[in-house]
Motif scaffolding. Structure first.
Motif, mmCIF file in Angstrom:
data_model
loop_
_atom_site.group_PDB
_atom_site.id
_atom_site.type_symbol
_atom_site.label_atom_id
_atom_site.label_comp_id
_atom_site.label_asym_id
_atom_site.label_seq_id
_atom_site.Cartn_x
_atom_site.Cartn_y
_atom_site.Cartn_z
ATOM 1 N N ALA A 101 12.355 -6.201 9.344
ATOM 2 C CA ALA A 101 12.457 -5.221 10.428
ATOM 3 C C ALA A 101 13.584 -4.231 10.171
ATOM 4 C CB ALA A 101 12.676 -5.939 11.761
ATOM 5 N N ARG A 102 14.653 -4.686 9.498
ATOM 6 C CA ARG A 102 15.770 -3.798 9.178
ATOM 7 C C ARG A 102 15.500 -2.948 7.944
ATOM 8 N NH1 ARG A 102 18.901 -8.534 10.617
ATOM 9 N NH2 ARG A 102 18.910 -9.137 8.420
ATOM 10 N N ARG A 114 0.825 -1.200 0.000
ATOM 11 C CA ARG A 114 0.000 0.000 0.000
ATOM 12 C C ARG A 114 0.859 1.249 0.000
ATOM 13 N NH1 ARG A 114 -3.025 -2.442 5.126
ATOM 14 N NH2 ARG A 114 -4.176 -4.074 4.130
ATOM 15 N N GLY A 115 1.623 1.431 -1.043
ATOM 16 C CA GLY A 115 2.418 2.636 -1.143
ATOM 17 C C GLY A 115 3.726 2.568 -0.412
ATOM 18 N N TYR A 116 4.000 1.495 0.336
ATOM 19 C CA TYR A 116 5.255 1.392 1.069
ATOM 20 C C TYR A 116 6.385 0.870 0.198
ATOM 21 C CZ TYR A 116 2.673 1.967 5.409
ATOM 22 O OH TYR A 116 1.897 2.454 6.418
ATOM 23 N N GLY A 117 6.077 -0.041 -0.737
ATOM 24 C CA GLY A 117 7.134 -0.722 -1.478
ATOM 25 C C GLY A 117 7.681 -1.862 -0.643
ATOM 26 N N SER A 118 8.742 -2.497 -1.134
ATOM 27 C CA SER A 118 9.269 -3.682 -0.458
ATOM 28 C C SER A 118 10.176 -3.343 0.700
ATOM 29 C CB SER A 118 10.044 -4.545 -1.464
ATOM 30 O OG SER A 118 11.146 -3.821 -1.971
ATOM 31 N N ARG A 119 10.652 -2.093 0.769
ATOM 32 C CA ARG A 119 11.528 -1.708 1.881
ATOM 33 C C ARG A 119 10.669 -1.011 2.929
ATOM 34 N NH1 ARG A 119 16.831 -1.987 0.980
ATOM 35 N NH2 ARG A 119 17.285 -0.395 2.503
ATOM 36 N N VAL A 120 10.298 -1.743 3.960
ATOM 37 C CA VAL A 120 9.348 -1.255 4.943
ATOM 38 C C VAL A 120 10.010 -1.179 6.296
ATOM 39 C CG1 VAL A 120 7.102 -1.632 5.997
ATOM 40 C CG2 VAL A 120 7.486 -2.335 3.645
ATOM 41 N N THR A 121 9.877 -0.061 6.976
ATOM 42 C CA THR A 121 10.390 0.065 8.335
ATOM 43 C C THR A 121 9.246 -0.110 9.309
ATOM 44 O OG1 THR A 121 10.043 2.445 8.426
ATOM 45 C CG2 THR A 121 12.125 1.682 7.532
ATOM 46 N N THR A 122 9.590 -0.224 10.572
ATOM 47 C CA THR A 122 8.558 -0.448 11.587
ATOM 48 C C THR A 122 7.760 0.802 11.870
ATOM 49 O OG1 THR A 122 10.136 0.078 13.317
ATOM 50 C CG2 THR A 122 9.918 -2.224 12.708
ATOM 51 N N ALA A 123 8.190 1.957 11.369
ATOM 52 C CA ALA A 123 7.486 3.189 11.696
ATOM 53 C C ALA A 123 6.041 3.151 11.229
ATOM 54 C CB ALA A 123 8.214 4.378 11.080
ATOM 55 N N GLY A 124 5.754 2.483 10.093
ATOM 56 C CA GLY A 124 4.415 2.491 9.551
ATOM 57 C C GLY A 124 3.613 1.261 9.880
ATOM 58 N N LEU A 125 4.064 0.429 10.776
ATOM 59 C CA LEU A 125 3.397 -0.839 11.009
ATOM 60 C C LEU A 125 2.849 -0.929 12.417
ATOM 61 C CD1 LEU A 125 5.973 -3.186 9.296
ATOM 62 C CD2 LEU A 125 3.878 -2.283 8.346
ATOM 63 N N ALA A 126 1.759 -1.677 12.566
ATOM 64 C CA ALA A 126 1.203 -1.915 13.887
ATOM 65 C C ALA A 126 1.946 -3.052 14.547
ATOM 66 C CB ALA A 126 -0.280 -2.251 13.758
ATOM 67 N N VAL A 127 1.753 -3.178 15.878
ATOM 68 C CA VAL A 127 2.419 -4.247 16.614
ATOM 69 C C VAL A 127 2.013 -5.606 16.072
ATOM 70 C CG1 VAL A 127 2.660 -5.315 18.883
ATOM 71 C CG2 VAL A 127 2.643 -2.839 18.671
ATOM 72 N N GLY A 128 0.744 -5.727 15.590
ATOM 73 C CA GLY A 128 0.288 -6.992 15.057
ATOM 74 C C GLY A 128 1.131 -7.495 13.920
ATOM 75 N N SER A 129 1.728 -6.595 13.141
ATOM 76 C CA SER A 129 2.579 -7.017 12.042
ATOM 77 C C SER A 129 3.995 -7.297 12.506
ATOM 78 C CB SER A 129 2.588 -5.947 10.950
ATOM 79 O OG SER A 129 1.321 -5.843 10.348
ATOM 80 N N THR A 130 4.547 -6.450 13.344
ATOM 81 C CA THR A 130 5.929 -6.646 13.780
ATOM 82 C C THR A 130 6.077 -7.907 14.624
ATOM 83 O OG1 THR A 130 5.548 -5.205 15.699
ATOM 84 C CG2 THR A 130 6.479 -4.189 13.723
ATOM 85 N N ALA A 131 4.999 -8.399 15.198
ATOM 86 C CA ALA A 131 5.066 -9.623 15.990
ATOM 87 C C ALA A 131 5.440 -10.829 15.137
ATOM 88 C CB ALA A 131 3.733 -9.871 16.686
ATOM 89 N N TYR A 132 5.224 -10.747 13.830
ATOM 90 C CA TYR A 132 5.497 -11.865 12.924
ATOM 91 C C TYR A 132 6.579 -11.510 11.900
ATOM 92 C CZ TYR A 132 0.963 -13.293 14.796
ATOM 93 O OH TYR A 132 -0.057 -13.626 15.633
ATOM 94 N N MET A 133 7.249 -10.419 12.096
ATOM 95 C CA MET A 133 8.129 -9.855 11.072
ATOM 96 C C MET A 133 9.518 -10.480 11.107
ATOM 97 S SD MET A 133 9.125 -5.851 10.554
ATOM 98 C CE MET A 133 7.409 -5.429 10.273
ATOM 99 N N PRO A 134 10.034 -10.943 9.970
ATOM 100 C CA PRO A 134 11.398 -11.489 9.937
ATOM 101 C C PRO A 134 12.425 -10.388 10.124
ATOM 102 C CG PRO A 134 10.508 -11.349 7.721
ATOM 103 C CD PRO A 134 9.379 -11.013 8.651
ATOM 104 N N PRO A 135 13.624 -10.729 10.586
ATOM 105 C CA PRO A 135 14.637 -9.705 10.874
ATOM 106 C C PRO A 135 14.960 -8.818 9.679
ATOM 107 C CG PRO A 135 15.280 -11.804 11.848
ATOM 108 C CD PRO A 135 14.075 -12.072 11.018
ATOM 109 N N GLU A 136 15.037 -9.392 8.477
ATOM 110 C CA GLU A 136 15.417 -8.571 7.321
ATOM 111 C C GLU A 136 14.350 -7.528 7.009
ATOM 112 O OE1 GLU A 136 13.739 -12.511 5.626
ATOM 113 O OE2 GLU A 136 14.938 -11.812 7.332
#
Length: 691
Positions: free
Chosen positions: A189-190, A165-187
């Motif tokens: 998250a970086r 949704r407009g983020y592209g493939s390089r996504v930082t945690t700034a735009g994500l809810a906790v529900g997504s970061t709970a399942y997010m792979p390290p790469e």
């Protein structure tokens, strides 16, 4: 759908041609889900309408629609299909899909039901294998996106759309809810690019969540959660679920290259996990039965042979293992010893000697010490790593990982608490060094890691973490003081912001911010002792400079204190200099005490600078002609040129800069250093250092 923001009752329902919308069934940070009826087919559907801020321009809306149509072509029994893609009457993109009223995976408690967990994982991996083979990566596999139809079949929703949704493939945690970061792979998250192995990592998190009932990593905010996925060791399952640990270890590997290469390989590994951790003959037969059911018919003959062999071998193994391992003797002398505990993963464990005698009796075993716990081995490793300075790196060989594993093995070990405090102290020292060297982000990360370690080991209120925060408060205060010494307000405010991001406390932050904002900017008053001056910057050089020339009263105090004779102030050829001499006391026109001191020679001005510097304990001097051009404009009743430190010719003459009431030209001209002029005054500057 994760509930982020409720739909207000007073907001009108969207209008979509061909649909009748009845109510809101879910709301997220990027969209709202409505229950509706597709009028042409008379069926209930869920309609996902994007929020206006999610796709703010026409380009992003069209990209979303194109990708939604691509995903709509996916046809798999474990993927929620897309019926229709379009726009509401207000121009907001939407897509419709089947309405699944059985809820999502996050609403189900599957603890103790490994069979159900396996079935769900098989369905999800089958869906991912199908999509990945068509070049589509989900990028947001989580419990809320696993829905169930009326038959209980798991279906993966929001496929390939959630993070496009407009983020592209390089996504930082700034735009994500906790529900997504709970399942997010390290790469991810970086903020790095992701591929199909990112989805497999998220499936590993789901596997842990279904088996244990909680997430493998837990934190209060999205950023902390992401950091844990990047840096924290893979947690250990409870003993009853240890047969899943190899599967989890590979699924949650920090490096994508060490995970399962694709969904098919992960499916194969899933089928190889022993069922419910059963042991002995019955367990082996049950495990074998689970695997045989997945075999084609032509493999059954060979499998039957394997089963018969397994019964025979299993019977022998059960008889061999009838007594616990520590009932066995070792060594040539016949002395029994305790068996070693399981070797910590990645570490070299102790080895047992060759068996010299048959198992000893249980009564004799009671006289022997209990086996060493896993915690002891992890503690030995942690102490070695602490001495070597391997606090949080490299992966697999650091004190942070070892102490967390020791805590999971035996939280009550007597040496564990002091070891954890020692690591927190080591992280505090590292954070101080990082902050002092200009790397506040590394210092903040160290504090975050220490906080997480203390929280996960029941030491959040312990003295080690309090001392860490106190040390960081002092380090930030020292940083603000250094910035104040360099007259660098921006650097000081950066230090305050670092303190705020570290969460050092409102009182500390308010005090430091007051100190930082008191640092002057160019043109503002310096404050402190000595002459009233303002800050002047010239390139990388900082000066304190008087706002105005030295006054008549100020020079009089110097002359009276030092009994300095006045310099002559007439032209050399003038006869009046003998009969009517002029000097700073009588320049030939009326002056007030606050007017600039004139008829003062360059040598007088230099002597005044030395005298005033000794009185104030500061180093004053005259400005260079280049510096003088940056001094604040003098405001006085009578404009005068000003001596500066530059020479003219062979330095028998000195330069006065600026225009005066006598000479409108601002060009510097050489003047005799020992004589005064009725249109030349002076002011002082002092060096404040370089950037």
């Amino acid at each position: 759908m994760t509930q982020h923001q409720p739909h207000r009752d007073d907001q009108p329902l969207p209008e979509i041609s061909g649909y009748r919308i009845t109510r809101v069934v879910g709301a997220g940070g990027m969209s709202t889900i409505y229950l509706g009826e597709q009028l042409s087919l008379g069926r209930e559907v869920a309609i996902k309408v994007m929020l206006p801020e999610a796709l703010g321009d026409e380009v992003s809306r069209r990209r979303f629609e194109n990708e939604a149509r691509t995903v709509a072509r996916l046809d798999h029994p474990n993927i929620v299909g897309i019926h229709d893609v379009g726009r509401t009457r207000d121009g907001l993109p939407y897509y419709s899909m089947p309405y699944l009223a059985r809820g999502h995976l996050g609403q189900r408690d599957l603890r103790g039901n490994e069979y159900a967990a396996r079935a769900i994982l098989r369905g999800l991996l089958s869906a991912l294998q199908y999509a990945h083979s068509r070049g589509i990566v989900h990028r947001d596999v989580k419990a809320e996106n696993v829905l169930f139809d009326d038959s209980g079949r798991p279906l993966l929703a929001d496929f390939g759309i959630a993070l496009r949704r407009g983020y592209g493939s390089r996504v930082t945690t700034a735009g994500l809810a906790v529900g997504s970061t709970a399942y997010m792979p390290p790469e991810q998250a970086r903020g790095e690019g992701v591929d199909a192995r990112a989805d497999l990592y998220s499936v590993g998190v789901l596997a842990w969540e279904m088996l244990v009932g909680t997430l493998p990593y837990n934190a209060a905010d999205a950023l902390s959660m992401a950091v844990m996925h990047v840096q924290d060791p893979i947690p250990r399952l409870p003993r009853s679920l240890r047969h899943w640990q190899p599967f989890i270890d590979r699924a949650l590997a920090k490096s994508a290259g060490r995970r399962f290469s694709d969904a098919a390989q992960m499916l194969d590994a899933l089928d190889r996990i022993p069922t419910q951790g059963r042991r002995g003959v019955r367990g082996m037969l049950d495990d074998l039965g689970d695997r045989l059911r997945a075999l084609p018919a032509r493999a059954w003959i060979g499998a039957g042979t394997v089963a018969i062999a397994a019964v025979v071998a299993g019977t022998w193994l059960e008889q061999r293992d009838a007594a616990p391992a520590f009932y066995r003797a070792e060594g040539a002398t016949g002395t029994a010893s305790a068996g070693t505990a399981a070797t910590p993963e990645g570490m070299a464990g102790a080895t047992t000697g060759a068996l010299a005698k048959p198992p000893i009796s249980p009564d004799d075993a009671l006289l022997r010490a209990a086996p060493a716990s896993d915690a002891e081995r992890w503690l030995v490793a942690a102490e070695r790593q602490l001495r070597a300075g391997r606090l949080i790196a490299p992966a697999g060989d650091n004190a942070y990982t070892s102490l967390l594993n020791a805590w999971q093995a035996d939280a009550g070990h007597l040496r564990l608490g002091p070891a954890i405090d020692a690591l927190i102290a080591g992280l505090a020292a590292k954070a101080e060094r990082d902050f002092a060297s200009g790397n506040p982000d590394a210092a903040r990360t160290a504090l975050m890691q220490a906080t997480q370690l203390a929280s996960r080991t029941s030491r959040a209120d312990g003295p080690a973490l309090r001392d860490f925060r106190d040390r960081m408060g002092k380090a930030v205060a020292a940083g603000v003081a250094r910035a104040a010494g360099n007259y660098d307000r921006a650097m000081a405010l950066d230090a305050v912001e670092a303190a705020r991001r570290m969460g050092l406390g409102a009182t500390t932050i308010a005090r430091l911010e007051t100190q930082a904002r008191a640092i002057p900017l160019p043109g503002e008053r310096l404050g402190g002792d000595g002459i009233d001056m303002v800050l002047v910057q010239q390139g990388g050089i900082r000066l304190g400079a008087m706002r105005r020339p030295v006054s008549r009263d100020e020079y009089a105090a110097f002359a009276d204190a030092t009994a300095r004779p006045p310099a002559r102030c007439r032209e050399r050829a003038s006869l009046l200099r003998v009969v009517a001499p002029r000097n700073w006391r009588n320049p030939g026109f009326e002056q007030k005490g606050g007017d600039p001191a004139v008829c003062v020679s360059w040598e007088d001005a230099s002597a005044y600078a030395r005298w005033r510097g000794q009185a104030d304990g500061l180093g004053y001097r005259l400005a260079t002609s280049s510096e003088w051009s940056r001094l604040p404009a003098a405001s006085s009743a009578r404009n005068v040129s000003e001596w500066n430190i530059d020479c003219s010719g062979s330095c028998t003459q000195r330069v006065a800069s600026g225009a005066s009431w006598r000479d409108e030209s601002a060009a510097p001209a050489g003047r005799e250093a020992e004589r005064g002029y009725d249109d030349v005054g002076f002011r002082l500057v002092r060096d404040l250092g370089a950037d």
